[in-house]
Design a protein around this motif. Structure first.
Motif, PDB file in Angstrom:
ATOM      1  N   CYS A   1       0.827  -1.205   0.000  1.00 27.33           N
ATOM      2  CA  CYS A   1       0.000   0.000   0.000  1.00 27.33           C
ATOM      3  C   CYS A   1       0.867   1.264   0.000  1.00 27.33           C
ATOM      4  O   CYS A   1       1.955   1.274   0.580  1.00 27.33           O
ATOM      5  N   ALA A   2       0.351   2.308  -0.625  1.00 30.41           N
ATOM      6  CA  ALA A   2       1.020   3.618  -0.624  1.00 30.41           C
ATOM      7  C   ALA A   2       2.468   3.479  -1.100  1.00 30.41           C
ATOM      8  O   ALA A   2       3.412   3.758  -0.376  1.00 30.41           O
ATOM      9  N   ALA A   3       2.599   3.039  -2.345  1.00 31.73           N
ATOM     10  CA  ALA A   3       3.928   2.594  -2.808  1.00 31.73           C
ATOM     11  C   ALA A   3       4.397   3.304  -4.079  1.00 31.73           C
ATOM     12  O   ALA A   3       5.254   2.785  -4.783  1.00 31.73           O
ATOM     13  N   SER A   4       3.871   4.498  -4.373  1.00 35.17           N
ATOM     14  CA  SER A   4       4.407   5.185  -5.556  1.00 35.17           C
ATOM     15  C   SER A   4       5.718   5.880  -5.237  1.00 35.17           C
ATOM     16  O   SER A   4       6.476   6.231  -6.141  1.00 35.17           O
ATOM     17  N   LYS A   5       5.966   6.110  -3.963  1.00 32.31           N
ATOM     18  CA  LYS A   5       7.167   6.830  -3.547  1.00 32.31           C
ATOM     19  C   LYS A   5       7.666   6.268  -2.229  1.00 32.31           C
ATOM     20  O   LYS A   5       6.967   5.502  -1.565  1.00 32.31           O
ATOM     21  N   GLY A   6       8.836   6.727  -1.844  1.00 35.87           N
ATOM     22  CA  GLY A   6       9.315   6.565  -0.477  1.00 35.87           C
ATOM     23  C   GLY A   6       9.446   5.134   0.007  1.00 35.87           C
ATOM     24  O   GLY A   6       9.883   4.233  -0.712  1.00 35.87           O
ATOM     25  N   LEU A   7       9.066   4.909   1.265  1.00 33.72           N
ATOM     26  CA  LEU A   7       9.295   3.630   1.924  1.00 33.72           C
ATOM     27  C   LEU A   7       8.461   2.510   1.304  1.00 33.72           C
ATOM     28  O   LEU A   7       8.947   1.384   1.139  1.00 33.72           O
ATOM     29  N   GLY A   8       7.213   2.810   0.958  1.00 30.10           N
ATOM     30  CA  GLY A   8       6.362   1.797   0.327  1.00 30.10           C
ATOM     31  C   GLY A   8       6.974   1.327  -0.983  1.00 30.10           C
ATOM     32  O   GLY A   8       7.016   0.128  -1.281  1.00 30.10           O
TER      33      GLY A   8
ATOM     34  N   GLY B   1      -5.946   4.872  -5.744  1.00 27.11           N
ATOM     35  CA  GLY B   1      -7.037   5.000  -4.789  1.00 27.11           C
ATOM     36  C   GLY B   1      -6.507   5.303  -3.401  1.00 27.11           C
ATOM     37  O   GLY B   1      -5.316   5.138  -3.134  1.00 27.11           O
ATOM     38  N   ASP B   2      -7.420   5.742  -2.549  1.00 21.53           N
ATOM     39  CA  ASP B   2      -7.064   6.114  -1.175  1.00 21.53           C
ATOM     40  C   ASP B   2      -7.238   4.888  -0.280  1.00 21.53           C
ATOM     41  O   ASP B   2      -8.360   4.412  -0.082  1.00 21.53           O
ATOM     42  N   ILE B   3      -6.149   4.381   0.257  1.00 25.94           N
ATOM     43  CA  ILE B   3      -6.187   3.139   1.042  1.00 25.94           C
ATOM     44  C   ILE B   3      -6.904   3.369   2.378  1.00 25.94           C
ATOM     45  O   ILE B   3      -7.290   2.405   3.045  1.00 25.94           O
ATOM     46  N   ALA B   4      -7.120   4.627   2.732  1.00 26.32           N
ATOM     47  CA  ALA B   4      -7.844   4.927   3.972  1.00 26.32           C
ATOM     48  C   ALA B   4      -9.357   4.799   3.795  1.00 26.32           C
ATOM     49  O   ALA B   4     -10.104   4.958   4.762  1.00 26.32           O
TER      50      ALA B   4
ATOM     51  N   ASN C   1       0.703   0.580   4.616  1.00 25.37           N
ATOM     52  CA  ASN C   1       1.357   1.879   4.633  1.00 25.37           C
ATOM     53  C   ASN C   1       0.341   2.917   4.180  1.00 25.37           C
ATOM     54  O   ASN C   1      -0.616   2.604   3.475  1.00 25.37           O
ATOM     55  N   ALA C   2       0.526   4.143   4.623  1.00 26.39           N
ATOM     56  CA  ALA C   2      -0.276   5.294   4.167  1.00 26.39           C
ATOM     57  C   ALA C   2       0.500   6.528   4.563  1.00 26.39           C
ATOM     58  O   ALA C   2       1.445   6.444   5.358  1.00 26.39           O
ATOM     59  N   GLY C   3       0.115   7.666   4.018  1.00 26.65           N
ATOM     60  CA  GLY C   3       0.787   8.901   4.401  1.00 26.65           C
ATOM     61  C   GLY C   3       0.617   9.148   5.894  1.00 26.65           C
ATOM     62  O   GLY C   3      -0.363   8.714   6.500  1.00 26.65           O
ATOM     63  N   GLY C   4       1.583   9.824   6.482  1.00 23.36           N
ATOM     64  CA  GLY C   4       1.504  10.121   7.914  1.00 23.36           C
ATOM     65  C   GLY C   4       0.648  11.357   8.169  1.00 23.36           C
ATOM     66  O   GLY C   4       0.503  12.210   7.298  1.00 23.36           O
TER      67      GLY C   4
ATOM     68  N   ALA D   1      -2.408   7.422  16.843  1.00 21.53           N
ATOM     69  CA  ALA D   1      -3.031   6.455  15.926  1.00 21.53           C
ATOM     70  C   ALA D   1      -2.148   5.224  15.761  1.00 21.53           C
ATOM     71  O   ALA D   1      -2.626   4.086  15.763  1.00 21.53           O
ATOM     72  N   ARG D   2      -0.858   5.418  15.631  1.00 16.55           N
ATOM     73  CA  ARG D   2       0.032   4.271  15.391  1.00 16.55           C
ATOM     74  C   ARG D   2       0.185   3.421  16.657  1.00 16.55           C
ATOM     75  O   ARG D   2       0.392   2.207  16.558  1.00 16.55           O
ATOM     76  N   SER D   3       0.105   4.034  17.808  1.00 15.07           N
ATOM     77  CA  SER D   3       0.170   3.233  19.036  1.00 15.07           C
ATOM     78  C   SER D   3      -1.057   2.348  19.151  1.00 15.07           C
ATOM     79  O   SER D   3      -0.967   1.206  19.629  1.00 15.07           O
TER      80      SER D   3
ATOM     81  N   PRO E   1      10.283   3.097  10.966  1.00 13.63           N
ATOM     82  CA  PRO E   1      11.344   3.923  10.388  1.00 13.63           C
ATOM     83  C   PRO E   1      11.744   5.064  11.315  1.00 13.63           C
ATOM     84  O   PRO E   1      10.899   5.686  11.963  1.00 13.63           O
ATOM     85  N   GLY E   2      13.050   5.314  11.367  1.00 17.14           N
ATOM     86  CA  GLY E   2      13.536   6.568  11.938  1.00 17.14           C
ATOM     87  C   GLY E   2      13.504   7.603  10.823  1.00 17.14           C
ATOM     88  O   GLY E   2      12.492   7.760  10.149  1.00 17.14           O
ATOM     89  N   ALA E   3      14.604   8.299  10.602  1.00 15.90           N
ATOM     90  CA  ALA E   3      14.630   9.354   9.574  1.00 15.90           C
ATOM     91  C   ALA E   3      15.117   8.775   8.246  1.00 15.90           C
ATOM     92  O   ALA E   3      16.258   8.322   8.138  1.00 15.90           O
ATOM     93  N   PHE E   4      14.253   8.804   7.250  1.00 12.08           N
ATOM     94  CA  PHE E   4      14.571   8.293   5.909  1.00 12.08           C
ATOM     95  C   PHE E   4      14.430   9.400   4.886  1.00 12.08           C
ATOM     96  O   PHE E   4      13.554  10.261   5.006  1.00 12.08           O
ATOM     97  N   ASP E   5      15.294   9.338   3.884  1.00 12.82           N
ATOM     98  CA  ASP E   5      15.301  10.383   2.864  1.00 12.82           C
ATOM     99  C   ASP E   5      14.191  10.126   1.844  1.00 12.82           C
ATOM    100  O   ASP E   5      14.380   9.418   0.855  1.00 12.82           O
ATOM    101  N   THR E   6      13.022  10.678   2.130  1.00 14.07           N
ATOM    102  CA  THR E   6      11.865  10.532   1.238  1.00 14.07           C
ATOM    103  C   THR E   6      11.203  11.902   1.082  1.00 14.07           C
ATOM    104  O   THR E   6      11.554  12.861   1.779  1.00 14.07           O
ATOM    105  N   ASP E   7      10.194  11.952   0.195  1.00 18.68           N
ATOM    106  CA  ASP E   7       9.462  13.220   0.012  1.00 18.68           C
ATOM    107  C   ASP E   7       8.875  13.715   1.320  1.00 18.68           C
ATOM    108  O   ASP E   7       8.799  14.911   1.569  1.00 18.68           O
ATOM    109  N   ARG E   8       8.426  12.760   2.157  1.00 15.89           N
ATOM    110  CA  ARG E   8       7.765  13.170   3.411  1.00 15.89           C
ATOM    111  C   ARG E   8       8.716  13.991   4.272  1.00 15.89           C
ATOM    112  O   ARG E   8       8.363  15.045   4.775  1.00 15.89           O
ATOM    113  N   ILE E   9       9.928  13.492   4.456  1.00 17.90           N
ATOM    114  CA  ILE E   9      10.850  14.202   5.339  1.00 17.90           C
ATOM    115  C   ILE E   9      11.288  15.509   4.671  1.00 17.90           C
ATOM    116  O   ILE E   9      11.424  16.544   5.316  1.00 17.90           O
TER     117      ILE E   9
END
Ligand code: NAD
Length: 262
Positions: free
Chosen positions: A13-20, A65-68, A89-92, A157-159, A186-194
């Protein structure tokens, strides 16, 4: 090491970029067929084309589509002949102060980062158990272990997801049938989000983005940010044939940033 998952089907899920995307790439390299999702069709199709180029034996299907949402999840599941591997996975959620968050803000965070993965596990794990193989990896956050003040929506939410998974993974009807459920933090990863979070800070502080990225990297004992490829490699190992005895765990990948002994 041969991960022993050639020919399995994965929903990432949520896999066009970044960690996914890093997870999808690592699975495709192992010969896993993948269904990838993201909200934006253009970036998703571009990612699918790049994944196909990695391994001609792996089939790659892309579902926008929106996985949420229930519709987004139904479309993703319909595209996957069977889900042997599920990477949730989904956006934070956005940063902020809890004094400004209303019920809708909380519900959005809980929908994306807690209930969507739970619904997808509900839709898939019993069939995995019936087939005698299943791997679920939930991408959560180091914030579950060491909360980040401004990410209260994420911490909360994640807890909730983490607590739920702790119980689910230990159900004998899953664990004894070679179905494992783990969270990858994940800790700090070099993605669009960070980079977008740092860009907002840089604009407020009147500083260069690269300067703030370098400062962030310097704060990690490894001296750098993580890469989506190394995140994907660990995800693929957790999804491998070799990890049937590893379940209900929260695995931190953070370059040594978390300061505790355990
Ligand atoms: P990213 O912004 O680089 O990529 C996010 C991907 O998810 C994109 O493909 C986007 O299209 C897709 N997406 C977002 N919301 C979606 C939705 N509702 N439905 C379908 N697709 C959706 O983000 P990332 O850095 O890869 O982060 C992935 C997750 O890991 C996020 O939840 C993030 O908060 C969390 N995380 C990231 C870091 C980090 O350092 N990058 C650290 C801790 C936690």
């Amino acid at each position: 090491m041969d991960l022993g998952i050639d020919g399995k089907w994965a929903l990432v899920c949520a896999a066009s970029k970044g960690l996914g995307r890093g997870c999808a790439a690592a699975l495709v390299r192992e010969g896993v067929h993948v269904v990838i999702t993201a909200r934006g069709a253009d970036a998703l199709q571009a990612a699918a084309a790049e994944l196909r180029a990695l391994n001609a034996r792996a089939e790659v299907r892309a579902v926008a589509g929106d996985i949420a949402t229930a519709e987004g999840r139904a479309a993703a599941l319909a595209a996957c002949p069977q889900v042997d591997i599920l990477v949730n996975n989904a956006g934070g959620p956005p940063p902020g102060d809890f004094r400004d968050w209303d019920r809708d803000a909380w519900i959005r965070a809980i929908d994306a980062n807690m209930l969507a993965p739970i619904e997808l596990m509900k839709a898939t794990v019993d069939a995995m158990a019936a087939r005698g193989f299943g791997r679920v990896v939930n991408i959560t956050s180091g914030a579950v272990k060491a909360p980040i003040d401004v990410l209260g929506l994420s911490n909360g939410a994640r807890s909730g997801l983490t607590g739920f998974v702790a119980g689910l993974a230990r159900q004998p009807r899953l664990a004894a049938r070679n179905v494992t459920v783990n969270n990858l933090l994940p800790g700090a990863f070099d993605t669009d989000r960070i980079r977008s979070a740092v860009a907002a800070q840089a604009a407020r502080a009147g500083r260069a983005v690269e300067e703030l990225i370098a400062a962030r990297a310097a704060s990690v004992p490894a001296g750098r940010l993580g890469t989506p490829d190394e995140f994907g490699a660990l995800c693929a190992f957790l999804c491998s044939a070799h990890t049937g005895y590893l379940t209900g765990q929260n695995i931190l990948l953070d370059g040594g940033a978390y300061p505790g002994t355990f």
